[in-house]
Design an enzyme around this catalytic site. Sequence first.
Site, PDB file in Angstrom:
ATOM      1  N   SER A 160       8.830  -8.973   5.488  1.00  0.00           N
ATOM      2  CA  SER A 160       7.404  -9.220   5.480  1.00  0.00           C
ATOM      3  C   SER A 160       7.022 -10.885   5.220  1.00  0.00           C
ATOM      4  O   SER A 160       7.884 -11.441   6.009  1.00  0.00           O
ATOM      5  CB  SER A 160       6.900  -8.327   4.182  1.00  0.00           C
ATOM      6  OG  SER A 160       5.449  -8.781   4.189  1.00  0.00           O
ATOM      7  N   ARG A 213      -6.357  -5.001  -3.305  1.00  0.00           N
ATOM      8  CA  ARG A 213      -4.919  -4.112  -3.230  1.00  0.00           C
ATOM      9  C   ARG A 213      -5.292  -2.810  -2.553  1.00  0.00           C
ATOM     10  O   ARG A 213      -4.523  -2.317  -1.597  1.00  0.00           O
ATOM     11  CB  ARG A 213      -4.316  -3.856  -4.422  1.00  0.00           C
ATOM     12  CG  ARG A 213      -3.013  -3.241  -4.351  1.00  0.00           C
ATOM     13  CD  ARG A 213      -2.023  -3.991  -3.868  1.00  0.00           C
ATOM     14  NE  ARG A 213      -0.807  -3.577  -3.792  1.00  0.00           N
ATOM     15  CZ  ARG A 213       0.341  -4.094  -3.549  1.00  0.00           C
ATOM     16  NH1 ARG A 213       0.231  -5.415  -3.063  1.00  0.00           N
ATOM     17  NH2 ARG A 213       1.738  -3.601  -3.588  1.00  0.00           N
ATOM     18  N   ASP A 234       3.722  -0.159  12.166  1.00  0.00           N
ATOM     19  CA  ASP A 234       3.349  -1.403  11.229  1.00  0.00           C
ATOM     20  C   ASP A 234       2.062  -1.783  12.018  1.00  0.00           C
ATOM     21  O   ASP A 234       2.132  -2.307  13.077  1.00  0.00           O
ATOM     22  CB  ASP A 234       4.529  -2.432  11.264  1.00  0.00           C
ATOM     23  CG  ASP A 234       4.173  -3.442  10.146  1.00  0.00           C
ATOM     24  OD1 ASP A 234       3.040  -3.876   9.939  1.00  0.00           O
ATOM     25  OD2 ASP A 234       5.124  -4.240   9.763  1.00  0.00           O
ATOM     26  N   HIS A 284       4.148  -1.019   7.673  1.00  0.00           N
ATOM     27  CA  HIS A 284       4.875  -2.242   7.280  1.00  0.00           C
ATOM     28  C   HIS A 284       5.749  -1.895   5.998  1.00  0.00           C
ATOM     29  O   HIS A 284       6.837  -2.750   5.818  1.00  0.00           O
ATOM     30  CB  HIS A 284       3.646  -3.107   6.756  1.00  0.00           C
ATOM     31  CG  HIS A 284       4.168  -4.592   6.160  1.00  0.00           C
ATOM     32  ND1 HIS A 284       4.989  -5.215   7.083  1.00  0.00           N
ATOM     33  CD2 HIS A 284       3.962  -5.144   5.284  1.00  0.00           C
ATOM     34  CE1 HIS A 284       5.172  -6.731   6.644  1.00  0.00           C
ATOM     35  NE2 HIS A 284       4.744  -6.461   5.362  1.00  0.00           N
ATOM     36  N   ASP A 285       5.378  -1.183   4.996  1.00  0.00           N
ATOM     37  CA  ASP A 285       6.305  -0.708   3.844  1.00  0.00           C
ATOM     38  C   ASP A 285       7.389   0.047   4.010  1.00  0.00           C
ATOM     39  O   ASP A 285       8.260   0.115   3.247  1.00  0.00           O
ATOM     40  CB  ASP A 285       5.498   0.026   2.806  1.00  0.00           C
ATOM     41  CG  ASP A 285       4.740  -1.002   1.730  1.00  0.00           C
ATOM     42  OD1 ASP A 285       4.839  -2.407   1.927  1.00  0.00           O
ATOM     43  OD2 ASP A 285       3.936  -0.711   1.047  1.00  0.00           O
TER      44      ASP A 285
HETATM   45  C1  ACO Z   1       9.692  -7.356  -1.074  1.00  0.00           C
HETATM   46  C2  ACO Z   1       8.430  -6.769  -1.815  1.00  0.00           C
HETATM   47  O1  ACO Z   1       7.403  -7.012  -1.186  1.00  0.00           O
HETATM   48  S1  ACO Z   1       8.454  -6.019  -2.900  1.00  0.00           S
HETATM   49  C3  ACO Z   1       6.773  -5.381  -3.431  1.00  0.00           C
HETATM   50  C4  ACO Z   1       7.020  -4.030  -3.754  1.00  0.00           C
HETATM   51  N1  ACO Z   1       6.271  -3.451  -4.757  1.00  0.00           N
HETATM   52  C5  ACO Z   1       5.134  -2.997  -4.377  1.00  0.00           C
HETATM   53  O2  ACO Z   1       4.671  -3.108  -3.347  1.00  0.00           O
HETATM   54  C6  ACO Z   1       4.471  -2.538  -5.537  1.00  0.00           C
HETATM   55  C7  ACO Z   1       3.359  -1.499  -5.273  1.00  0.00           C
HETATM   56  N2  ACO Z   1       4.220  -0.172  -4.989  1.00  0.00           N
HETATM   57  C8  ACO Z   1       3.887   0.380  -3.726  1.00  0.00           C
HETATM   58  O3  ACO Z   1       3.200  -0.201  -2.871  1.00  0.00           O
HETATM   59  C9  ACO Z   1       4.635   1.711  -3.301  1.00  0.00           C
HETATM   60  O4  ACO Z   1       4.980   2.184  -4.859  1.00  0.00           O
HETATM   61  C10 ACO Z   1       6.076   1.337  -2.763  1.00  0.00           C
HETATM   62  C11 ACO Z   1       5.994   0.932  -1.452  1.00  0.00           C
HETATM   63  C12 ACO Z   1       6.938   0.628  -3.629  1.00  0.00           C
HETATM   64  C13 ACO Z   1       6.619   2.756  -2.840  1.00  0.00           C
HETATM   65  O5  ACO Z   1       5.938   3.616  -2.083  1.00  0.00           O
HETATM   66  P1  ACO Z   1       5.692   5.358  -2.339  1.00  0.00           P
HETATM   67  O6  ACO Z   1       7.252   5.676  -2.895  1.00  0.00           O
HETATM   68  O7  ACO Z   1       5.595   5.757  -1.137  1.00  0.00           O
HETATM   69  O8  ACO Z   1       4.931   5.650  -3.217  1.00  0.00           O
HETATM   70  P2  ACO Z   1       3.349   5.890  -2.938  1.00  0.00           P
HETATM   71  O9  ACO Z   1       2.807   4.681  -1.882  1.00  0.00           O
HETATM   72  O10 ACO Z   1       3.360   7.279  -2.268  1.00  0.00           O
HETATM   73  O11 ACO Z   1       2.738   5.952  -4.211  1.00  0.00           O
HETATM   74  C14 ACO Z   1       2.950   6.915  -5.076  1.00  0.00           C
HETATM   75  C15 ACO Z   1       2.228   6.811  -6.373  1.00  0.00           C
HETATM   76  O12 ACO Z   1       0.684   7.169  -5.600  1.00  0.00           O
HETATM   77  C16 ACO Z   1       0.470   8.558  -6.331  1.00  0.00           C
HETATM   78  N3  ACO Z   1      -0.483   9.252  -5.532  1.00  0.00           N
HETATM   79  C17 ACO Z   1      -0.002   9.770  -4.274  1.00  0.00           C
HETATM   80  N4  ACO Z   1      -1.089  10.627  -3.659  1.00  0.00           N
HETATM   81  C18 ACO Z   1      -2.108  10.279  -4.278  1.00  0.00           C
HETATM   82  C19 ACO Z   1      -3.346  10.696  -3.909  1.00  0.00           C
HETATM   83  N5  ACO Z   1      -3.919  11.306  -3.230  1.00  0.00           N
HETATM   84  N6  ACO Z   1      -4.153  10.414  -5.143  1.00  0.00           N
HETATM   85  C20 ACO Z   1      -3.963   9.658  -6.171  1.00  0.00           C
HETATM   86  N7  ACO Z   1      -2.679   9.333  -6.527  1.00  0.00           N
HETATM   87  C21 ACO Z   1      -1.497   9.341  -5.540  1.00  0.00           C
HETATM   88  C22 ACO Z   1       1.430   9.117  -6.877  1.00  0.00           C
HETATM   89  O13 ACO Z   1       1.362   9.984  -8.063  1.00  0.00           O
HETATM   90  C23 ACO Z   1       2.607   7.874  -7.423  1.00  0.00           C
HETATM   91  O14 ACO Z   1       1.867   7.511  -8.635  1.00  0.00           O
HETATM   92  P3  ACO Z   1       2.846   6.641  -9.431  1.00  0.00           P
HETATM   93  O15 ACO Z   1       3.190   5.330  -8.694  1.00  0.00           O
HETATM   94  O16 ACO Z   1       1.938   6.005 -10.390  1.00  0.00           O
HETATM   95  O17 ACO Z   1       3.894   7.433 -10.212  1.00  0.00           O
HETATM   96  N1  HSE Z   2       4.147  -3.948  -0.515  1.00  0.00           N
HETATM   97  C1  HSE Z   2       4.580  -5.230  -0.284  1.00  0.00           C
HETATM   98  C2  HSE Z   2       3.943  -5.742   1.141  1.00  0.00           C
HETATM   99  C3  HSE Z   2       3.843  -6.956   1.373  1.00  0.00           C
HETATM  100  O1  HSE Z   2       4.959  -7.531   1.542  1.00  0.00           O
HETATM  101  C4  HSE Z   2       4.030  -6.156  -1.234  1.00  0.00           C
HETATM  102  O2  HSE Z   2       3.112  -5.863  -1.998  1.00  0.00           O
HETATM  103  O3  HSE Z   2       4.550  -7.191  -1.358  1.00  0.00           O
END
Ligand code: ACO
Ligand code: HSE
Length: 531
Positions: free
Chosen positions: A251, A320, A475, A512-513
Amino acid sequence: MSCRSGAQIAARLLQRGRSNLVICTPRQERLRWHNRSLEQLTPHVRRSITTQTPKHAQQATAFREETYEAPISSNPAMAFPCLDAQEMKTEALQKRSIESGPEPSYTTGAHLIFHSNEPFLTDWGGILRGFDIAYETWGSLNADKSNAILLHTGLSASSHAHSTESNPKPGWWEKFIGPGLPVDTDKYFVICTNVIGGCYGSTGPSSADPLDGRRYATRFPILTMDDMVHAQAQLLDGLGIQKLYASVGSSMGGMQSLAFGVHFPERVGKIASISGCARSHPYSIAMRHTQRQALMMDPKWNRGFYYDSIPPHSGMKLARQIATVTYRSGPEWENRFGRRRADPSKQPALCPDFLIETYLDHAGEKFSLEYDPNSLLYISKAMDMFDLGRAHQQNMQKRRKLNQERLQQQQSQPVEESATCGLTLPDQKYEEKEAVMPMDQDVSTNAVSGPPQDLVEGMMNLKTHPVLVMGVASDILFPAWQQREIADTVRATGNKNVTHVELGEDVSLFGHDTFLLDLKHIGGNLGKFLG
Ligand SMILES: CC(=O)SCCNC(=O)CCNC(=O)[C@H](O)C(C)(C)COP(=O)(O)OP(=O)(O)OC[C@H]1O[C@@H](n2cnc3c(N)ncnc32)[C@H](O)[C@@H]1OP(=O)(O)O
Ligand SMILES: N[C@@H](CCO)C(=O)O
C-alpha cells in the site's frame, strides 16, 4: 411559558410519561422543541432530566414547559441510536478530558527510538528541529550488515509488525514474519518504522514543537513520501547499515519501497512493492479527499488544535468508514453479508441497518480513537502527492536545493514563508481541458503505447534491481492496472529482473487489504522473491 427546576420537570415527566417540552440547553441559542415521550428522548437528555445530580442540573440549566399543545404528528419521530452513541461518546470523552487528560495515547512506548538533532527540511519548505523515528526489529543483523530488510507500512500502521519481547501483542504482519516464514527472521534482520508524520512514536503533528513545547497540530509542515524515506535513510545511517538486502512494502509502503529505490539506488538490493503505485491517480486522491473532508468538517477537529480538548472522533469514524469502502471489495461483501439486515424483524432504520452498514460502522468506531486525526490528514495528503515521474522529481529536487540554501543563510529559521498553506479555490469557473496533464506541466507522455515516458525516466534508477510487483484484481484503491504500470515501467528502463504477480478474483476478494490477510499468496510470492 414558565421556567421550572430540572427536578420539578423530571417529576412531572415521570408522572405523565409524555409532555410537550422546550428544553433550554446551557447555550440559549440551542433551544430545542420536543414532543416526545420520555422513552423517545436521547439517553443524554433523558439522563439530564432523570438524574438530578448537581452537575447534571448545572449542565441542563433549566427546562421550560410550553403553554400550548403541539400539533399531533402523523407518525412518531424516529430514534437515532447511532447519533445517541456519538453524543454519549463525546460526553464520556469530555469527562475524561477533565479527569484524566485529553488525548488518548496512541503508543505503547514499547519500541526503539532513533533521534536526530539535525534540522530536517521537508520537501515543501517546512522544518523540524530534530526528529524521532520509532522502530522495531526482528532477527539478527549479520557481521557485515548485509541482511537488513526495511519493511514499510501502510497508512495507519505502527512499527509493530510482529510481537516482541517488550510488546507481546500480535503485530500487523504477525503471520508473515518469523523463523521459516516469508520474511524469514532466521536469515534476515527486519526493521519496521513508524513513518515521520505518524502518531506511534515518530515525530508527527501530535509531537511537541521544541520551540514552544506545544503540540505541532497543524503547525506541522506538509510531508511527502520522499520526506519519509529520507528520514528512514537517516535511521539506517544511525544503525550503521549502508545497504539493505531488500526494501519491502504494501500500500503506502509499496510507494515508499519504490521511492527508497529511486532515491537511494545504491543503498538497496531487492525491491518489493505490494498493492502500491508509481504515482497516485485521481480516483484514489478523490477517495482520500472525501475522508479528509469528513474529518475536517467535524467541529471538534478545530483546525487541528484539539489536543487540549477531545479528538474529532465522529469525523474520524466517518473517514474510516469511507476508507474501509476502498480497502475491501463489493464481491467480498456480497458473499459475506449479501443484503441481510442486522435485525429483519425491525422497521428499516436510517442508522446502520444492513449488515454491511453495521460492519462499516464497527470498522469506523474501532479506529476512531486509535489514530491521531492530524496524522491521518498529513499522511493521506502525502500519498496523494506521490509521483515518481521525472518532472515531479526534478521540481522537488529544485525545491530541496533552494530550501537547503535558505536554511544555510538564515540558520535554522523556517525556510519558506509560504510554507503555510494559502491555497484557495480559483475565482473563475473551471473550464474542461482537452489534454489531461499530470501535476507537473513539463511532462512528456508517450501516448502511443507502453508506460508514460516521464515515469520510465523517473524510475530509471531501478533498472538493475530485482523488483517484485504484486497486485490484486479486486483492489479498487491501488488497482491491478497500476501494478502493471509499475512492472511495465521498470521493464521499460531495461530491467530484465521484474516479477509481476496479479492475484485474480478467484484467489482473493479482499481487495486492497489482501496484503494483510492472504498469507498464502502474498506471503508465498514474497518469500520466493526474497529467497
Ligand atoms: C501495513 C498496514 O497498513 S497495517 C494496518 C493494519 N491495521 C488496520 O488496518 C487496522 C484496522 N483493521 C482492519 O482493517 C482489519 O481488522 C484487518 C484488515 C486487519 C483484518 O480484517 P478481517 O480479519 O477481515 O477483519 P474484518 O474486517 O472482517 O473485521 C472484523 C471485525 O468486524 C466485526 N464485524 C464483522 N461483521 C460485522 C457486521 N456485519 N457488523 C458489525 N461488526 C461486524 C467483527 O466482529 C470483528 O470485530 P472486532 O475486530 O472488534 O473483533
Ligand atoms: N488497512 C490499511 C490499508 C491502507 O494501507 C491501513 O489502514 O493502513
